[in-house]
Write an enzyme that holds these catalytic residues in place. Structure first.
Site, short mmCIF file in Angstrom:
data_model
loop_
_atom_site.label_atom_id
_atom_site.label_comp_id
_atom_site.label_asym_id
_atom_site.label_seq_id
_atom_site.Cartn_x
_atom_site.Cartn_y
_atom_site.Cartn_z
N CYS A 112 0.83 -1.19 0.00
CA CYS A 112 0.00 0.00 0.00
C CYS A 112 0.87 1.25 0.00
CB CYS A 112 -0.94 0.10 1.19
SG CYS A 112 -2.05 -1.29 1.32
N ARG B 185 4.13 -0.41 -4.77
CA ARG B 185 3.88 -0.90 -3.42
C ARG B 185 2.61 -1.75 -3.33
NH1 ARG B 185 6.80 2.21 0.36
NH2 ARG B 185 5.36 1.55 1.99
N TRP C 106 -2.31 -3.00 -1.58
CA TRP C 106 -1.90 -4.41 -1.62
C TRP C 106 -2.76 -5.08 -0.56
CZ3 TRP C 106 0.46 -7.91 1.82
CH2 TRP C 106 0.93 -9.09 1.22
N ASN D 125 -1.78 2.61 5.38
CA ASN D 125 -0.82 1.57 5.02
C ASN D 125 -0.39 0.90 6.31
OD1 ASN D 125 1.32 0.00 4.03
ND2 ASN D 125 2.77 1.70 4.17
N GLY D 126 -0.55 -0.42 6.37
CA GLY D 126 -0.15 -1.15 7.58
C GLY D 126 -1.21 -2.18 7.93
N GLU E 13 18.50 -17.48 -6.64
CA GLU E 13 17.98 -16.19 -7.12
C GLU E 13 17.35 -16.35 -8.52
OE1 GLU E 13 17.10 -13.60 -5.85
OE2 GLU E 13 17.02 -12.12 -7.45
N LYS F 137 13.37 -15.62 -9.42
CA LYS F 137 12.92 -14.69 -10.49
C LYS F 137 11.87 -15.35 -11.37
CE LYS F 137 13.94 -11.52 -9.39
NZ LYS F 137 14.79 -11.26 -8.26
N GLU G 258 8.59 -15.80 -9.53
CA GLU G 258 7.94 -14.54 -9.17
C GLU G 258 7.23 -13.87 -10.34
OE1 GLU G 258 10.93 -11.76 -7.97
OE2 GLU G 258 9.53 -10.46 -6.93
N HIS H 169 19.42 -36.75 -3.82
CA HIS H 169 18.83 -37.09 -2.52
C HIS H 169 17.31 -36.89 -2.52
CE1 HIS H 169 22.69 -37.80 -0.73
NE2 HIS H 169 23.13 -36.66 -1.25
N LYS I 137 6.28 -4.36 -4.17
CA LYS I 137 7.73 -4.11 -4.11
C LYS I 137 8.23 -4.02 -2.67
CE LYS I 137 11.66 -2.83 -6.04
NZ LYS I 137 12.40 -3.94 -6.68
O1 M6R Z 1 13.30 -4.11 -0.10
P1 M6R Z 1 13.89 -5.41 0.30
O2 M6R Z 1 15.19 -5.71 -0.34
O3 M6R Z 1 13.97 -5.57 1.80
O4 M6R Z 1 12.86 -6.51 -0.22
C1 M6R Z 1 13.03 -7.85 0.14
C2 M6R Z 1 12.19 -8.74 -0.73
O5 M6R Z 1 10.82 -8.48 -0.54
C3 M6R Z 1 12.51 -8.59 -2.21
O6 M6R Z 1 13.86 -8.80 -2.46
C4 M6R Z 1 11.70 -9.59 -3.05
O7 M6R Z 1 12.09 -10.88 -2.76
C5 M6R Z 1 11.89 -9.27 -4.53
N1 M6R Z 1 10.64 -8.83 -5.08
C6 M6R Z 1 12.30 -10.43 -5.34
O8 M6R Z 1 12.49 -10.07 -6.67
#
Ligand code: M6R
Length: 591
Positions: free
Chosen positions: A2, A27, A71, A95-96, A464, A468, A471, A487, A586
């Site tokens: 949010c 956000r 969000w 927001n929260g 990582e 990606k 996600e 395993h 984000k």
């Molecule tokens: O702002 P931050 O680096 O603390 O965010 C952490 C994660 O939410 C962030 O890296 C998330 O995993 C990414 N969207 C992945 O691409």
């Protein structure tokens, strides 16, 4: 998680709010809304499920307004659950998370209140309306006294055109000033271009915008003296002319690495010399992509510095009653500097007397203000939800930190230290493999699952790469240590299953190759990523991607780039928007 905005202007400010909201959309983008208050004391609200762009149209009248991009936490994405929420003379954006909202809602229902939404936020505006005795500020303070949880609020009262009250408790809030308007906003980048001066609020602080002024105060209305600073040029919101933010941000990796490298200076570390030299135990905490960077730091720092380093998901660290204490160092990594779990982990470490060092992209973030020392990476603003250039820059900063720790302890830098300056040009060389990644994405676009394998530091790159593709392309993927394949997970391999292996560590190359061969023997379509010429030539992989040669310990900073790009291409070919993946946001400012 949010985004909220408030604006008071001399003229209609609907468009100003709309444009600031667009900058906050990363956000959350489940719904959006704006409430405008005109000098004739009329409140008008427009709110809709979906993107901020749905609010475009004839501006609602008013010189005072608040806006929200959501969000969803409580209640599905819908018009009714969209903010602002209204009760009587009040409109509110939040927001929260209000943790005691069920109890409060029960109480209000018993008093005959009716709710139009399923949100926790509507409870707050009802509490304010009930507490109102003609004093706007007093009503907001009284309502806040009942709340448990985290919140940043912006509130309008139709009795007071030209006034907005904001408050911060656990969720970020910044005030901004420009000659033609005064603002409240969830973050600095969204205010850039609009405000010239900014000042973040701390927990427990109220912000009152009225009579053309911004005033910070406590719950008793006592003014708090704060200093505004000029908006930093590097946090100015970027825009994308064509393509997606994710593509743009991948293309910016070389520049981001070069800017970050230039900003790092050994002398800057002098204030934390004591802890770099003497930390008993180092902890590294983060979430998501930043956690993979923290884990790579753990691998590098432990082997170079010869001091124990433990890495944890920030959400786990808080609840495991860690042994951390005085003489320990906690490294908290966060692009946004606002991730709730990372902030809480850092607070816990401070409470226990540990030294907190932050690595973040946002100098004015909550994490930076609570840390004892902050390394600000210069990745530039990152808008796409999927982290890309910030990951490369986090790694660079963390390697630099590990090198400083080594120097403070044994007066010697690691042998890869001198190669940082080559990273930017090497990253540009990696782009040469993008056509190959596009072709692979076309081949694998209908895959139902994927494996990403690695050994040593390459495990972090594999994890990582898998994150990606999950996600943004919504393809299930596992990224893990190649030695683990036999395993259990080898059972999942069937004809055509894509298996990517990252092999940049020469001592482990043959072991990674063995795992790849085992997968291929069971029908997997295999891809090898390496800078190691003999590993590439000897490999049985179906496809081979040659990476530029640089010290192999630094390879995680480069080897992830083709995987970032591959995920982006998979996403686009599958018809999705890489900048706004479903269900995500984000900045994760709730636990
Ligand atoms: O702002 P931050 O680096 O603390 O965010 C952490 C994660 O939410 C962030 O890296 C998330 O995993 C990414 N969207 C992945 O691409």
């Amino acid at each position: 998680m949010c985004g909220i905005v408030g604006c008071v202007s001399k003229e209609n400010c609907y468009e100003k709010i709309l444009s600031t909201l667009s900058g906050l959309e990363y956000r959350g983008y489940d719904s959006a809304g704006i409430a405008m208050l005109s000098s004739s004391k009329t409140l008008n609200v427009r709110k809709k499920k979906g993107y901020v762009s749905n609010l475009k149209g004839k501006p609602l009248p008013g010189e005072t307004g608040i806006g929200h991009t959501r969000w969803a936490t409580h209640g599905k994405p819908s018009d009714a659950n969209a903010h602002p929420h209204v009760s009587g003379k009040f409109a509110l954006v939040h927001n929260g998370i209000v943790e005691n909202f069920r109890a409060l809602k029960g109480e209000l229902l018993e008093q005959g209140e009716e709710f139009l939404s399923e949100t926790d936020s509507e409870v707050i505006v009802k509490l304010i309306a009930k507490a109102y005795r003609g004093d706007f500020f007093e009503a907001v303070v009284k309502a806040c006294e009942r709340l448990e949880g985290s919140y940043a609020l912006a509130v309008l009262c139709s009795d007071d055109p030209g006034e907005i009250i904001g408050v911060r408790q656990g969720s970020p809030l910044v005030a901004g000033a420009a000659p033609d308007a005064l603002y409240l906003c969830s973050d600095v980048p969204a205010l850039c271009g609009a405000a010239e001066f900014i000042c973040p609020a701390s927990d427990g602080e109220f912000i009152r915008i009225r009579d053309g002024n911004i005033c910070f105060c406590d719950g008793n209305g006592r003014e708090i003296c704060k200093e505004f600073s000029r908006v930093p040029p590097e946090s100015r919101s970027s825009s994308v002319m064509s393509g997606t933010f994710m593509e743009k941000e991948i293309a910016e990796i070389p520049r981001a690495l070069s800017d970050t490298f230039k900003s790092l200076s050994a002398t800057d570390f002098a204030p934390c010399a004591r802890i770099l030299r003497g930390a008993r135990h180092v902890y590294a905490v983060a979430c998501g992509t930043a956690l993979h960077a923290a884990q790579a730091f753990g691998d590098i720092a432990e082997s170079e510095v010869r001091c124990p380093v433990s890495c944890f998901a920030a959400s786990e660290f808080r609840y495991r009653d860690p042994l951390i204490g005085r003489d320990d160092l906690l490294v908290a990594v966060s692009q946004s500097g606002e991730t709730a779990d990372t902030l809480q982990a850092a607070r816990l470490a401070k409470e226990r007397g540990a030294y907190v060092l932050a690595v973040t992209n946002i100098a004015q973030s909550s994490l930076a203000s609570l840390a004892d020392f902050t390394i600000v990476m210069r990745a530039g603003s990152e808008i796409a939800v999927a982290a890309t250039k910030s990951y490369n820059c986090q790694l660079l900063c963390l390697y630099y930190l590990a090198a400083q720790m080594k120097y403070y302890r044994v007066q010697e830098f690691p042998d890869w230290f001198s190669q940082f300056s080559s990273l930017s040009s090497a990253a540009e060389e990696v782009f040469a493999c993008f056509p190959q990644m596009s072709a692979l994405a076309a081949k694998f676009k209908d895959a139902r699952g994927m494996f990403y394998l690695g050994r040593g530091l390459d495990v972090r790159t594999a994890a990582e790469g898998a994150l990606k593709v999950k996600e943004i392309a919504y393809v299930f993927a596992e990224g893990y240590a190649a030695g683990e394949l036999k395993h259990g997970t080898l059972a999942l391999i069937e004809e055509g299953f894509p298996v990517f292996a990252v092999s940049t560590c020469s001592a482990l190359a043959s072991k990674t190759e063995n795992a790849l061969a085992e997968a291929k023997a069971r029908g997997a379509r295999t891809v090898l990523f390496s800078q190691n010429v003999s590993a590439l030539s000897e490999s049985c992989a179906d496809f081979k991607c040659a990476l530029p040669v640089i010290h192999e310990k630094l390879m995680p900073i480069l080897a992830v780039i083709p995987l970032q790009y591959f995920a982006c291409r998979m996403c686009l070919l599958r018809g999705f928007d890489p900048d706004k993946p479903r269900n995500l946001a984000k900045s994760v400012t709730v636990e």
